[in-house]
Design a protein around this motif. Structure first.
Motif: not given
Lengths: 121, 118, 334
Positions: A10-11, A14, A60-62, A65-66
């Motif tokens: 994710s980190f 993203g 995932k959220a990486g 979320v963008p």
């Protein structure tokens, strides 16, 4: 361990998407507004060519979320709606899938404006 | 950083028993709420000065693009000020996102008429 | 003649001046010299536009109080700002019962107001005039860029609009005061710059144009002056002027500065290329430069107000940003 790797990817992914935008800000004459438009459209196109969903299942959220994720959600919604209701879905699918985010931004935006007063930089 | 925070929220919501399909939306809404709050407190633009695209690109940037004109134009009234100007920055994002997705939808529908699935 | 130097034979006096600024300006290297600062930039008002108008109101009152002048002693006010239709000047000075002329020449308005004051007092039309200008960072951000709370990043060449207002009382007066001895009107210069985040580059050719015209018609070189100071070119524009002038054979390296560089500590205050706006050159002149002239540390100064004549509309339509630079020669009365 798998859960931990979710955070790591994710980190990284993203962060990578943000770094690309930062390079665009610093190296080109593109304004932030144009970059946001570019990212959303890129999300739609990447989903269309089948590249974004694999990225989501990996980062995932990486990836969600963008703002490219916002474009991805639009395209995903359209896919689903076209399969269900044909050409009408091309118009209804996108906003249906992203309505939560847009409505939240508008509602919280309104409430924030009610409560807070502008502050100098 | 914000994406990792998003992943953390995602896992917390899953453990609270929110369905996988909805968890993503709830995460977005939470991040939007946090961005709205920090914008109202006047912290967001100071954070963005250092983080740059790090705060712009995640959904928090979209939220800030909606909230900041709302706070800023309240002085011109709730209808033509806040009401109309709330979309000044985010409007293009929504328009072109929806436009592209609608074109994409028409393409997959036409292709499906010929039996092609993508 | 029209393009040349206008000599003001009666050398109108800059009787007194006052400056009002916001927080960042009072935190800067000139902080102690400003007459008033407000720590939240609101000046007790509900909107940024009203705050800017209030600054003009305060600046004129403070300037008049320094010489115990009342508004009935003022024959005319020349005032301007950056807001659409000059609302900061109109609303800020509405309570002051004196003939009023609203001006717009972007960030060079302070110099334009001084020129008009100087010429009309020199000609004897007026005994005393007031020149008032202002800019406010938040009202300018709203009108020219994005909402104040928006978290977009600024490019390194962008400048920071100064929150500040200054008022000057120009008078036919016998006493010992700094005096306006010559003025020269600027001409619009367009080098086709379209980047609204690099106004220094758009204005620098105009500043160089005015300087060259002045040096050529006066026969004086840069070394004849204690200081040559431009309004708000910032770091970018300042170095462009040095380059442009040196290719024309003028060496400015010893005595050339810029108000946009003087007002902030660029590195510790993170002000990118420096200050800008109608208030920038006005408050630096009113506080710092006039003090040095009164103290005799500067005897002969070329004050060159610089302006970028653009609007958000013209920039969005892809128009270029023409620049202008008005020159005021100020001498100490030693």
């Amino acid at each position: 361990m798998e859960e931990f790797m979710n955070y790591v990817w994710s980190f990284i992914i993203g962060g990578l998407l943000c770094v690309i935008a930062q390079i665009l800000i610093d190296r080109t004459k593109l304004t932030p507004a144009r970059i946001l438009v570019l990212y959303v459209c890129a999300g739609v196109v990447l989903n269309a060519v089948g590249l974004y969903e694999p990225l989501v299942s990996f980062a995932k959220a990486g990836a969600t979320v963008p703002l490219t994720g916002f474009g991805n959600a639009l395209a995903r919604g359209v896919r689903k709606a076209v399969a269900l209701s044909g050409p009408l879905g091309a118009l209804t699918g996108g906003l249906t899938a992203t309505s939560g985010g847009i409505a939240a931004a508008l509602v919280f935006g309104y409430l924030t404006a009610l409560i807070f007063k502008g502050k100098p930089k | 950083m914000i994406c990792a925070l998003g992943q953390g929220l995602h896992d917390i919501y899953l453990s609270l028993g929110i369905h996988e399909e909805n968890a993503g939306t709830v995460v977005s809404i939470t991040l939007i709420f946090l961005a709205a709050l920090t914008t109202g407190l006047g912290w967001f633009d100071k954070l963005a000065k250092y983080a740059g695209a790090g705060t712009l690109v995640p959904i928090t940037g979209f939220a800030n693009a909606v909230v900041s004109p709302a706070v800023d134009t309240k002085s011109e009234g709730y209808i033509l000020g806040l009401g109309a100007k709330i979309f000044t920055i985010s409007g293009p994002v929504i328009l072109y996102g929806v436009l592209t997705s609608a074109i994409f939808g028409m393409i997959i529908w036409i292709l499906s008429l010929f039996g092609v699935m993508i | 003649m029209a393009k040349g130097i206008i000599k003001l034979k009666n050398a109108p006096a800059i009787l007194c001046a006052a400056s009002v600024v916001g927080k960042h300006e009072s935190d800067g290297p000139l902080g102690a010299l400003f007459d008033f600062h407000d720590k939240d930039d609101r000046f007790g008002q509900s909107t940024w536009e009203k705050a800017e108008a209030e600054m003009q109101h305060m600046a004129l009152n403070l300037a008049m109080s320094k010489n115990k002048i009342s508004i009935t002693d003022i024959d005319a006010i020349f005032a301007g700002d950056l807001m659409n239709q000059c609302i900061s000047s109109t609303y800020g000075l509405i309570a002051h019962d004196a003939p009023f002329m609203g001006l717009y020449s972007a960030c060079s308005t302070a110099a334009e107001a001084l020129i008009l004051s100087g010429m009309t007092v020199n000609a004897g039309y007026f005994k005393r005039t007031a020149s008032v200008t202002s800019s406010h960072n938040c009202s300018a951000e709203r009108q020219f860029r994005t909402p104040v709370e928006y978290g977009g990043q600024r490019t390194p060449t962008s400048q920071w609009t100064v929150t500040g207002s200054a008022a000057f009382i120009i008078a036919d007066d016998e006493g010992r005061h700094p005096r306006i001895t010559e003025v020269m009107l600027g001409m619009t210069v367009d080098y086709g710059i379209t980047d609204a985040n690099n106004m220094g580059a758009a204005m620098a050719p105009a500043a160089a144009d005015t300087m060259i015209r002045y040096f050529e018609s006066s026969g004086l070189g840069p070394s004849a002056f204690d200081l040559i100071v431009t309004g708000d070119l910032g770091f970018e524009g300042h170095s462009i002027v040095l380059d442009l002038m040196s290719t024309k054979g003028y060496d400015l390296s010893g005595n050339y500065n810029d108000c946009g560089l003087l007002i902030y500590n660029r590195s510790s205050q993170d002000m990118h290329a420096g200050g800008s706006g109608c208030g920038c050159s006005a408050v630096v002149l009113a506080s710092y430069l006039l003090k040095l002239i009164r103290d005799g540390e500067l005897r002969d100064v070329l004050f060159i107000g610089t302006g970028a004549l653009m609007s958000p509309l013209s920039v969005q339509q892809g128009g270029s940003i023409p620049g202008i630079a008005h020159l005021v020669r100020i001498k100490g009365d030693a």
